[in-house]
Design a protein around this motif. Sequence first.
Motif, PDB file in Angstrom:
ATOM      1  N   GLN A  34     -15.893  -2.003   1.026  1.00  0.00           N
ATOM      2  CA  GLN A  34     -15.470  -3.317   0.540  1.00  0.00           C
ATOM      3  C   GLN A  34     -14.201  -3.205  -0.297  1.00  0.00           C
ATOM      4  OE1 GLN A  34     -18.999  -4.649  -1.485  1.00  0.00           O
ATOM      5  NE2 GLN A  34     -19.710  -5.833   0.278  1.00  0.00           N
ATOM      6  N   GLU A  35     -14.119  -2.153  -1.112  1.00  0.00           N
ATOM      7  CA  GLU A  35     -12.919  -1.932  -1.917  1.00  0.00           C
ATOM      8  C   GLU A  35     -11.704  -1.706  -1.019  1.00  0.00           C
ATOM      9  OE1 GLU A  35     -13.537   1.169  -4.793  1.00  0.00           O
ATOM     10  OE2 GLU A  35     -15.214   0.121  -5.738  1.00  0.00           O
ATOM     11  N   CYS A  36     -11.889  -0.981   0.077  1.00  0.00           N
ATOM     12  CA  CYS A  36     -10.781  -0.755   1.021  1.00  0.00           C
ATOM     13  C   CYS A  36     -10.308  -2.083   1.597  1.00  0.00           C
ATOM     14  CB  CYS A  36     -11.214   0.177   2.155  1.00  0.00           C
ATOM     15  SG  CYS A  36     -11.334   1.913   1.684  1.00  0.00           S
ATOM     16  N   GLN A  37     -11.239  -2.927   1.991  1.00  0.00           N
ATOM     17  CA  GLN A  37     -10.881  -4.240   2.537  1.00  0.00           C
ATOM     18  C   GLN A  37     -10.152  -5.093   1.494  1.00  0.00           C
ATOM     19  OE1 GLN A  37     -11.133  -5.071   5.741  1.00  0.00           O
ATOM     20  NE2 GLN A  37     -11.906  -2.988   6.018  1.00  0.00           N
ATOM     21  N   GLN A  38     -10.638  -5.035   0.259  1.00  0.00           N
ATOM     22  CA  GLN A  38     -10.000  -5.793  -0.815  1.00  0.00           C
ATOM     23  C   GLN A  38      -8.587  -5.281  -1.072  1.00  0.00           C
ATOM     24  OE1 GLN A  38     -11.185  -8.530  -2.295  1.00  0.00           O
ATOM     25  NE2 GLN A  38      -9.361  -8.726  -3.551  1.00  0.00           N
ATOM     26  N   LEU A  39      -8.410  -3.973  -1.036  1.00  0.00           N
ATOM     27  CA  LEU A  39      -7.074  -3.397  -1.235  1.00  0.00           C
ATOM     28  C   LEU A  39      -6.118  -3.827  -0.122  1.00  0.00           C
ATOM     29  CD1 LEU A  39      -8.007   0.173  -2.493  1.00  0.00           C
ATOM     30  CD2 LEU A  39      -6.677  -1.532  -3.752  1.00  0.00           C
ATOM     31  N   LEU A  40      -6.598  -3.843   1.107  1.00  0.00           N
ATOM     32  CA  LEU A  40      -5.754  -4.296   2.220  1.00  0.00           C
ATOM     33  C   LEU A  40      -5.348  -5.754   2.034  1.00  0.00           C
ATOM     34  CD1 LEU A  40      -7.559  -2.590   5.229  1.00  0.00           C
ATOM     35  CD2 LEU A  40      -5.256  -2.096   4.386  1.00  0.00           C
ATOM     36  N   PHE A  41      -6.282  -6.573   1.566  1.00  0.00           N
ATOM     37  CA  PHE A  41      -5.986  -7.984   1.307  1.00  0.00           C
ATOM     38  C   PHE A  41      -4.931  -8.123   0.212  1.00  0.00           C
ATOM     39  CE2 PHE A  41      -6.881 -11.797  -1.254  1.00  0.00           C
ATOM     40  CZ  PHE A  41      -6.611 -12.770  -0.302  1.00  0.00           C
ATOM     41  N   GLU A  42      -5.115  -7.379  -0.875  1.00  0.00           N
ATOM     42  CA  GLU A  42      -4.154  -7.421  -1.985  1.00  0.00           C
ATOM     43  C   GLU A  42      -2.786  -6.914  -1.543  1.00  0.00           C
ATOM     44  OE1 GLU A  42      -4.533  -8.651  -5.051  1.00  0.00           O
ATOM     45  OE2 GLU A  42      -6.612  -9.227  -4.654  1.00  0.00           O
ATOM     46  N   GLN A  43      -2.782  -5.906  -0.685  1.00  0.00           N
ATOM     47  CA  GLN A  43      -1.521  -5.361  -0.177  1.00  0.00           C
ATOM     48  C   GLN A  43      -0.758  -6.425   0.613  1.00  0.00           C
ATOM     49  OE1 GLN A  43      -2.043  -2.172   2.636  1.00  0.00           O
ATOM     50  NE2 GLN A  43       0.080  -1.496   2.466  1.00  0.00           N
ATOM     51  N   ARG A  44      -1.458  -7.123   1.511  1.00  0.00           N
ATOM     52  CA  ARG A  44      -0.803  -8.184   2.296  1.00  0.00           C
ATOM     53  C   ARG A  44      -0.287  -9.294   1.380  1.00  0.00           C
ATOM     54  NH1 ARG A  44      -5.097  -7.045   5.874  1.00  0.00           N
ATOM     55  NH2 ARG A  44      -6.358  -8.740   5.026  1.00  0.00           N
ATOM     56  N   LYS A  45      -1.067  -9.608   0.355  1.00  0.00           N
ATOM     57  CA  LYS A  45      -0.672 -10.666  -0.575  1.00  0.00           C
ATOM     58  C   LYS A  45       0.607 -10.280  -1.327  1.00  0.00           C
ATOM     59  CE  LYS A  45      -3.205 -12.111  -4.256  1.00  0.00           C
ATOM     60  NZ  LYS A  45      -4.414 -12.508  -4.975  1.00  0.00           N
ATOM     61  N   LEU A  46       0.675  -9.031  -1.791  1.00  0.00           N
ATOM     62  CA  LEU A  46       1.854  -8.569  -2.531  1.00  0.00           C
ATOM     63  C   LEU A  46       3.092  -8.459  -1.638  1.00  0.00           C
ATOM     64  CD1 LEU A  46       0.649  -5.838  -5.047  1.00  0.00           C
ATOM     65  CD2 LEU A  46       1.786  -7.988  -5.565  1.00  0.00           C
ATOM     66  N   ASN A  48       3.985 -10.407   0.656  1.00  0.00           N
ATOM     67  CA  ASN A  48       4.566 -11.737   0.848  1.00  0.00           C
ATOM     68  C   ASN A  48       5.373 -12.204  -0.366  1.00  0.00           C
ATOM     69  OD1 ASN A  48       3.538 -11.958   3.432  1.00  0.00           O
ATOM     70  ND2 ASN A  48       1.631 -12.882   2.732  1.00  0.00           N
ATOM     71  N   LYS A  49       5.146 -11.577  -1.516  1.00  0.00           N
ATOM     72  CA  LYS A  49       5.935 -11.922  -2.695  1.00  0.00           C
ATOM     73  C   LYS A  49       7.290 -11.229  -2.613  1.00  0.00           C
ATOM     74  CE  LYS A  49       2.257 -12.818  -5.975  1.00  0.00           C
ATOM     75  NZ  LYS A  49       1.711 -12.500  -7.277  1.00  0.00           N
ATOM     76  N   GLY A  51      10.860  -9.628  -4.179  1.00  0.00           N
ATOM     77  CA  GLY A  51      11.276  -8.851  -5.345  1.00  0.00           C
ATOM     78  C   GLY A  51      10.573  -7.513  -5.480  1.00  0.00           C
ATOM     79  N   LEU A  52       9.606  -7.230  -4.637  1.00  0.00           N
ATOM     80  CA  LEU A  52       8.901  -5.955  -4.717  1.00  0.00           C
ATOM     81  C   LEU A  52       9.216  -5.118  -3.480  1.00  0.00           C
ATOM     82  CD1 LEU A  52       5.424  -7.256  -5.900  1.00  0.00           C
ATOM     83  CD2 LEU A  52       7.154  -6.152  -7.309  1.00  0.00           C
ATOM     84  N   SER A  53       9.353  -3.823  -3.663  1.00  0.00           N
ATOM     85  CA  SER A  53       9.639  -2.917  -2.560  1.00  0.00           C
ATOM     86  C   SER A  53       8.407  -2.786  -1.665  1.00  0.00           C
ATOM     87  CB  SER A  53      10.035  -1.547  -3.113  1.00  0.00           C
ATOM     88  OG  SER A  53       9.985  -0.577  -2.109  1.00  0.00           O
ATOM     89  N   LYS A  54       8.556  -3.190  -0.408  1.00  0.00           N
ATOM     90  CA  LYS A  54       7.430  -3.134   0.528  1.00  0.00           C
ATOM     91  C   LYS A  54       6.976  -1.697   0.766  1.00  0.00           C
ATOM     92  CE  LYS A  54       8.535  -7.454   2.962  1.00  0.00           C
ATOM     93  NZ  LYS A  54       8.109  -8.235   1.859  1.00  0.00           N
ATOM     94  N   GLN A  55       7.933  -0.775   0.776  1.00  0.00           N
ATOM     95  CA  GLN A  55       7.591   0.631   0.990  1.00  0.00           C
ATOM     96  C   GLN A  55       6.773   1.176  -0.186  1.00  0.00           C
ATOM     97  OE1 GLN A  55      10.970   3.166   1.555  1.00  0.00           O
ATOM     98  NE2 GLN A  55       9.743   4.919   2.176  1.00  0.00           N
ATOM     99  N   GLU A  56       7.180   0.817  -1.401  1.00  0.00           N
ATOM    100  CA  GLU A  56       6.453   1.269  -2.586  1.00  0.00           C
ATOM    101  C   GLU A  56       5.046   0.675  -2.612  1.00  0.00           C
ATOM    102  OE1 GLU A  56       6.801   0.774  -7.373  1.00  0.00           O
ATOM    103  OE2 GLU A  56       8.677   1.011  -6.249  1.00  0.00           O
ATOM    104  N   ILE A  57       4.925  -0.590  -2.239  1.00  0.00           N
ATOM    105  CA  ILE A  57       3.611  -1.237  -2.178  1.00  0.00           C
ATOM    106  C   ILE A  57       2.728  -0.518  -1.165  1.00  0.00           C
ATOM    107  CG2 ILE A  57       2.404  -3.346  -1.447  1.00  0.00           C
ATOM    108  CD1 ILE A  57       4.835  -4.916  -2.564  1.00  0.00           C
TER     109      ILE A  57
END
Length: 129
Positions: A34-46, A48-49, A51-57
């Motif tokens: 579940q934590e892995c799924q949540q991390l993937l969700f948070e990754q996709r969310k970030l 889309n914002k 100003g943040l480096s996609k590679q670093e994310i």
Amino acid sequence: MQIIKKVQVKQIITEKSKEEIKANFLHHKMRLEQECQQLLFEQRKLKNKSGLSKQEIDQRFQREINNRKEKIKLAEFKMDQLDMLEIGSEIVEKEVEALVEVSEGSHWDEIMGNSAVVVKDNIVVRIEE
């Protein structure tokens, strides 16, 4: 004088305890998934914002996901090992601390020797000193 000493808690494997341990491993594994799924969700969310480096994310989240996947593999390995354990086997479940009385003339080796509490289905069956 009293000192604190580590004491092992050993568990005698029974059908009941084997099922409880396996259920704990499965629960832990499901939580990690579940934590892995949540991390993937948070990754996709970030991503889309702006100003943040996609590679670093990607790197940061992938590291966390890989960490959890390793823990999942470890839980699966422990479940496989548990299946191989015979009923009546003893396993070290954890360590606890105990207060021990020390006085002048006490034999240090006897005081600090390996002690264990042996438990079977949550009932203490013997104390090894």
